[in-house]
Structure formats: C-alpha cells, structure tokens
Write a protein that holds these residues in place. Structure first.
Motif, PDB file in Angstrom:
ATOM      1  N   ALA A 105       0.825  -1.206   0.000  1.00 18.71           N
ATOM      2  CA  ALA A 105       0.000   0.000   0.000  1.00 18.71           C
ATOM      3  C   ALA A 105       0.864   1.263   0.000  1.00 18.71           C
ATOM      4  N   ALA A 106       1.966   1.245   0.753  1.00 16.66           N
ATOM      5  CA  ALA A 106       2.847   2.414   0.802  1.00 16.66           C
ATOM      6  C   ALA A 106       3.498   2.670  -0.550  1.00 16.66           C
ATOM      7  N   ILE A 107       3.947   1.611  -1.214  1.00  8.33           N
ATOM      8  CA  ILE A 107       4.616   1.777  -2.510  1.00  8.33           C
ATOM      9  C   ILE A 107       3.639   2.297  -3.554  1.00  8.33           C
ATOM     10  N   VAL A 108       2.471   1.671  -3.632  1.00  2.50           N
ATOM     11  CA  VAL A 108       1.498   2.071  -4.648  1.00  2.50           C
ATOM     12  C   VAL A 108       0.968   3.479  -4.373  1.00  2.50           C
ATOM     13  N   SER A 109       0.997   3.909  -3.111  1.00  2.00           N
ATOM     14  CA  SER A 109       0.502   5.239  -2.751  1.00  2.00           C
ATOM     15  C   SER A 109       1.338   6.357  -3.338  1.00  2.00           C
ATOM     16  N   LEU A 110       2.509   6.036  -3.873  1.00  3.89           N
ATOM     17  CA  LEU A 110       3.352   7.071  -4.472  1.00  3.89           C
ATOM     18  C   LEU A 110       2.689   7.720  -5.675  1.00  3.89           C
ATOM     19  N   ASP A 111       1.646   7.087  -6.230  1.00  2.35           N
ATOM     20  CA  ASP A 111       0.963   7.723  -7.355  1.00  2.35           C
ATOM     21  C   ASP A 111       0.040   8.843  -6.882  1.00  2.35           C
ATOM     22  N   GLY A 112      -0.151   8.959  -5.568  1.00  6.60           N
ATOM     23  CA  GLY A 112      -0.925  10.071  -5.022  1.00  6.60           C
ATOM     24  C   GLY A 112      -2.423   9.884  -5.037  1.00  6.60           C
ATOM     25  N   ASP A 113      -2.907   8.721  -5.463  1.00  6.66           N
ATOM     26  CA  ASP A 113      -4.349   8.512  -5.542  1.00  6.66           C
ATOM     27  C   ASP A 113      -4.760   7.349  -4.655  1.00  6.66           C
ATOM     28  N   GLY A 114      -5.608   7.616  -3.670  1.00  2.00           N
ATOM     29  CA  GLY A 114      -6.021   6.593  -2.722  1.00  2.00           C
ATOM     30  C   GLY A 114      -6.819   5.473  -3.360  1.00  2.00           C
ATOM     31  N   SER A 115      -7.699   5.812  -4.289  1.00  2.00           N
ATOM     32  CA  SER A 115      -8.536   4.794  -4.916  1.00  2.00           C
ATOM     33  C   SER A 115      -7.683   3.778  -5.664  1.00  2.00           C
ATOM     34  N   THR A 116      -6.699   4.278  -6.421  1.00  2.00           N
ATOM     35  CA  THR A 116      -5.807   3.386  -7.149  1.00  2.00           C
ATOM     36  C   THR A 116      -5.061   2.470  -6.184  1.00  2.00           C
ATOM     37  N   THR A 117      -4.561   3.061  -5.110  1.00  2.00           N
ATOM     38  CA  THR A 117      -3.816   2.291  -4.106  1.00  2.00           C
ATOM     39  C   THR A 117      -4.661   1.160  -3.550  1.00  2.00           C
ATOM     40  N   PHE A 118      -5.884   1.470  -3.181  1.00  2.00           N
ATOM     41  CA  PHE A 118      -6.734   0.465  -2.552  1.00  2.00           C
ATOM     42  C   PHE A 118      -7.146  -0.628  -3.543  1.00  2.00           C
ATOM     43  N   MET A 119      -7.390  -0.242  -4.789  1.00  2.24           N
ATOM     44  CA  MET A 119      -7.777  -1.253  -5.776  1.00  2.24           C
ATOM     45  C   MET A 119      -6.651  -2.250  -6.021  1.00  2.24           C
ATOM     46  N   ILE A 120      -5.438  -1.739  -6.156  1.00  2.00           N
ATOM     47  CA  ILE A 120      -4.309  -2.633  -6.415  1.00  2.00           C
ATOM     48  C   ILE A 120      -3.994  -3.473  -5.177  1.00  2.00           C
ATOM     49  N   THR A 121      -3.992  -2.844  -4.000  1.00  2.00           N
ATOM     50  CA  THR A 121      -3.642  -3.557  -2.774  1.00  2.00           C
ATOM     51  C   THR A 121      -4.645  -4.662  -2.463  1.00  2.00           C
ATOM     52  N   VAL A 122      -5.922  -4.334  -2.542  1.00  2.00           N
ATOM     53  CA  VAL A 122      -6.947  -5.339  -2.235  1.00  2.00           C
ATOM     54  C   VAL A 122      -6.934  -6.449  -3.282  1.00  2.00           C
ATOM     55  N   SER A 123      -6.736  -6.076  -4.548  1.00  2.00           N
ATOM     56  CA  SER A 123      -6.696  -7.105  -5.589  1.00  2.00           C
ATOM     57  C   SER A 123      -5.610  -8.118  -5.321  1.00  2.00           C
ATOM     58  N   ASN A 151      -0.180   9.885   1.714  1.00  2.19           N
ATOM     59  CA  ASN A 151      -1.070  10.863   1.089  1.00  2.19           C
ATOM     60  C   ASN A 151      -0.531  12.283   1.202  1.00  2.19           C
ATOM     61  N   THR A 152       0.513  12.468   2.005  1.00  5.17           N
ATOM     62  CA  THR A 152       1.079  13.798   2.209  1.00  5.17           C
ATOM     63  C   THR A 152       2.076  14.203   1.123  1.00  5.17           C
ATOM     64  N   VAL A 153       2.351  13.321   0.150  1.00  5.57           N
ATOM     65  CA  VAL A 153       3.238  13.721  -0.940  1.00  5.57           C
ATOM     66  C   VAL A 153       2.627  14.936  -1.638  1.00  5.57           C
ATOM     67  N   PRO A 154       3.461  15.855  -2.151  1.00  7.20           N
ATOM     68  CA  PRO A 154       2.935  17.124  -2.688  1.00  7.20           C
ATOM     69  C   PRO A 154       1.858  16.958  -3.743  1.00  7.20           C
ATOM     70  N   TRP A 155       1.938  15.876  -4.548  1.00 13.44           N
ATOM     71  CA  TRP A 155       0.926  15.674  -5.585  1.00 13.44           C
ATOM     72  C   TRP A 155      -0.273  14.880  -5.070  1.00 13.44           C
ATOM     73  N   GLY A 156      -0.278  14.544  -3.777  1.00  4.62           N
ATOM     74  CA  GLY A 156      -1.374  13.767  -3.226  1.00  4.62           C
ATOM     75  C   GLY A 156      -2.581  14.586  -2.838  1.00  4.62           C
ATOM     76  N   GLY A 157      -2.420  15.874  -2.596  1.00  2.54           N
ATOM     77  CA  GLY A 157      -3.587  16.707  -2.286  1.00  2.54           C
ATOM     78  C   GLY A 157      -3.434  17.585  -1.061  1.00  2.54           C
ATOM     79  N   PRO A 158      -3.300  17.027   0.155  1.00  2.00           N
ATOM     80  CA  PRO A 158      -3.257  17.854   1.365  1.00  2.00           C
ATOM     81  C   PRO A 158      -2.115  18.872   1.368  1.00  2.00           C
TER      82      PRO A 158
END
Length: 467
Positions: A105-123, A151-158
C-alpha cells in the motif's frame, strides 16, 4: 445551535453505521436530510444536495472508470506477478501477509491517488487473506493507514492545499516533514508486524493444504489482532513460525490469488497493458489531463484492445458492475452529507467553535494545537473544508504569537492517516467495498490505530524541530 446540531448529526451517523442499524448509503442520505429540516432549512435541501453532487461528480466519474480500468487489468493478469512476488515473501505466514500489505500500500501510494492504491492492494492481498482465514479489517486498516501517511506527498492533495491556502511552496512544507513521516510509516509497519503476530497466534502458520478449510468461512473478525486466543478451530500450525512453513511448487500454485487458467487472461498483451498503466499513472502525476478523463480514456482503450469482441466487453463491464454501483452510489450519498454540512453552515460553526475553544495561553503552541485539531477536523470535514476554511484562521492566530505559516502547514498534515478512513473520503468506500468489509467494522478497528499513528508523526515532527 448549528454547532451542536452539526456534531449531533455526525455522531448520529457514526453510531448508526457502527452499530449496523443503517447502511452507510441510507445513513448518508437520511440523517443529513433530517437534520436539515431540524435547522429550519428543509426548503433548501434540494439546493444543498445538488451543490454536493456537483462537487463530487468528477470524483464519482473517476472512481467508476478507475474501477473498470483496474478491474480489466486484474482480469487480463497484469498484477499476477505482483501477487506471486508478495506470496513468495509471505509464505503463508499471517505476520508476513500483514507486513506485505503495508509495504504494498505504501509503494502504490506514491501515485498520489487513494482509490488506485486500494484497488491494487486489495486485488493482490484479498485472495490470500481469504485463503488463510485472516481478518479482513486488518487488511483494510493497515492499507488505509499506510496510504494516509503517503497521502502527504505534494501531488497527493493535502500538501498542495496547505501550500495554496497559506501561499507557500509545497516543497518547503513537505521536505522538512519527511523524517517525521518516515517515523509514521515505520510506526505503521511496526503496527502491521504486531497485528500480524497476533493473527499468527490466532491462526498459526499454516500449511497451504489447510487453505481450503480455512477459507471456507467468510467472516470479518473485528476483534482479530486484539486478542491472542484462537477465534476459530486452530489449523495445524507448523512449528508456529514462518520459517517452518514448507511450501513447494504445488503450494505456490495453490497460493496464487488469481486463477492462472482463467479465460480472461491476455498474456500476449501483458507489456501493452503494463505500458498503458505506466503511461496512465505518469499522466495522472503530471496532471496532463483531469483524472476522470484519463481513466475514462484508459478504460475505453483497455477494453477495446484486450477484448475486441463486443460480447466480451459487455461481460467485463458486467463483471465489475457491482463495485461500480456500490462505490459511485456511496459517493453520491456522501454528497448529501457534505452538501448539508456546508450549505447549512454547520461546518463553519463547528470549525469556529473549535478555534475559539483554544485557550489564549496556548497561542505560542498553535502548531501543536493545529496538529492535534487536524485529527478530528480532517476526519469530520473534507480536506478542502479544513485547508481552505480552518487552516487560514489557525495560521492567523499562530502568527499573532510568532508561529510561522510553514510550521502551521506542516502540523496540518498530521491527521492524514486518520482522514483516509473518514466517511467523507470516497476512496475508503473502494477499500471496504472491494474487501467486502462493513464500513462500521473498519471504523471501529482502525480509528484508534490511525489516531496513534497521527500522534506519532506529530511527536516526531516536534522532536525534529519541523513543527
């Protein structure tokens, strides 16, 4: 009065879904509608809902087509090598499985999108949790917390929102926070290790020959990870440790979470799909096009190339229709909740009350106060509401006592691990929906651990002098 009603509305919603008296969709719609009438603004309910739906429509569209896209990528076998690599590391040991979930989950989260992270991780991880009979809320909780830290990466949103609200450079906010965020990530990995050990004690390290009987029961064990005793008949433990698990080639075949012989596989198109996914994620990070447009184009292209026959395309869309309907329906229901909160002015009154309750003597410590307040505020509010509505007020109060806007911005990021499990975050519905976990079960399990992770990041930020 609006402050009290706002908190009462949120509390009512949380109690009803955590006690399973109402489904999340029903609660997200009916509770705010009731409170909207209670504050005397029932005549404006339609306007509030339309405003909320309008603001969340792009998110709903993104989730709909993202689910179709990644669903197709799962069908064609793009993530099968990832699954096999994780399974080779996990070796049917629950401790390794939970740690692997956090790492993935941490690695995939580098794309900055939570939905993508969760879809790949759960799959990747869901089949293994099911086969070993592990607690699914452990998977959703660990994935949500790992994604919250990243999620705190600059392109992640917050971070971008904080920089925009206070007119700062995102790099100046994020880079000094990296040590504290790494501490938070290590905390998530440490928690995953502890939860994994508890799952190992509950289930034992299993031989794969036991997986059919273990996976026969589909149960979300909210108490798993909280007690060492076995929650179900104990399967044959092999020495109680991962190193004692003897898994040969047949075992590894059984552990493959996705059927290696399924008819939807497209091995000859593997590199096309990998390149398409890489380009899609790169375009998303570089913001070449709006994310909903990127996933719409990606889904259409993936379907057309992998399944050129129209009946096959219809079959793939139908196969993922349940997830699409559940998630998009939840997002539009959440639009009612956020629309009423904002339209009636409840959220403004709640934020103002919280700011006013800060004692004058805490003025020089406004960064610490902001870090603590970020936990409940980002949980009960959208990131937009917090960073554009509350943070500027807190920053102004801090500036009067010599606290710099940079310190305030960094402190505002602390609550993100908890925020990612907020009922107002659309991505969390992707997580619990794909994992087949009740939102109330996920909430009961994750809140305490996520809050602890937030406080760990805050403490590290103070220790390193960045907050």
């Amino acid at each position: 009065m609006l402050t009290i009603l706002g908190f009462a509305m949120i509390a009512t919603f949380l109690v009803l879904i955590m006690t399973k008296k109402m489904s999340p969709i029903a609660a997200l719609v009916l509770i705010p509608a009731l409170f909207c009438v209670a504050v005397g603004k029932g005549a404006h309910l339609g306007d509030y809902v339309i405003d909320g739906v309008s603001s969340l429509a792009p998110t709903a569209a993104m989730l709909m087509f993202a689910i179709v896209y990644f669903g197709v990528m799962i069908d064609v076998g793009l993530f099968d090598p990832v699954v096999r690599a994780i399974l080779r590391f996990c070796k049917a040991d629950p401790m390794r499985v939970v740690v692997g979930t956090a790492v993935l989950a941490a690695i995939v989260s580098l794309d900055g999108d939570g939905s993508t992270t969760f879809m790949i991780t759960v799959s990747a991880m869901y089949p293994l949790y099911k086969r070993l009979g592990m607690s699914l809320v452990v998977m959703t909780g660990v994935a949500a917390m790992a994604n919250g830290v990243m999620n705190t990466v600059p392109w992640g949103g917050p971070t971008a929102r904080a920089a925009t609200a206070l007119k700062l450079d995102a790099a100046d906010i994020f880079v000094p926070m990296i040590p504290a965020l790494l501490v938070g990530l290590l905390g998530v990995l440490g928690l995953a290790y502890v939860l994994g050990l508890r799952e190992r004690r509950r289930l034992g390290a299993l031989r794969i020959e036991d997986e059919e009987s273990v996976g026969a029961k589909e149960a979300v064990l909210v108490g798993a990870g909280a007690a060492a005793g076995p929650a179900r008949p104990r399967k044959r433990p092999v020495g109680g440790g991962a190193d004692d698990v003897h898994g040969g080639d047949d075992d590894q075949d059984l552990l493959k979470g996705l059927d290696p012989d399924r008819p939807t596989l497209r091995p000859r198109l593997y590199w096309f799909n990998a390149l398409l996914t890489g380009l899609l994620l790169t375009a998303m990070i570089l913001e070449l096009l709006p994310i909903p447009v990127l996933f719409l184009l990606g889904a259409a292209l993936a379907l057309s190339v992998n399944y050129p026959r129209l009946p096959d395309q219809k079959a793939r869309i139908a196969a993922h229709a349940d997830n699409v309907l559940n998630v998009s329906g939840m997002v539009f229901a959440a639009a009612v909740f956020t629309g009423v909160l904002q339209g009636t002015g409840m959220v403004d009154h709640m934020a103002g009350w919280l700011v006013d309750t800060v004692p004058e003597g805490l003025g020089p410590h406004m960064a610490l106060v902001t870090g603590v307040l970020s936990l409940p505020l980002t949980y009960f509010m959208s990131n937009d509401g917090f960073y554009f509505g509350v943070l500027p007020v807190l920053a102004e109060a801090g500036a009067a006592h010599g606290v710099t806007p940079l310190e305030m911005a960094r402190a505002s990021l602390v609550g993100q691990p908890l925020h990612m499990s907020s009922p107002l975050v659309p991505a969390v519905y992707v997580l619990v929906g794909m994992a087949r976990v009740e939102f109330g079960d996920h909430t009961r399990f994750v809140v305490k651990w996520a809050a602890l992770t937030c406080l760990l990041i805050l403490a590290a930020g103070i220790l390193f002098g960045t907050i």
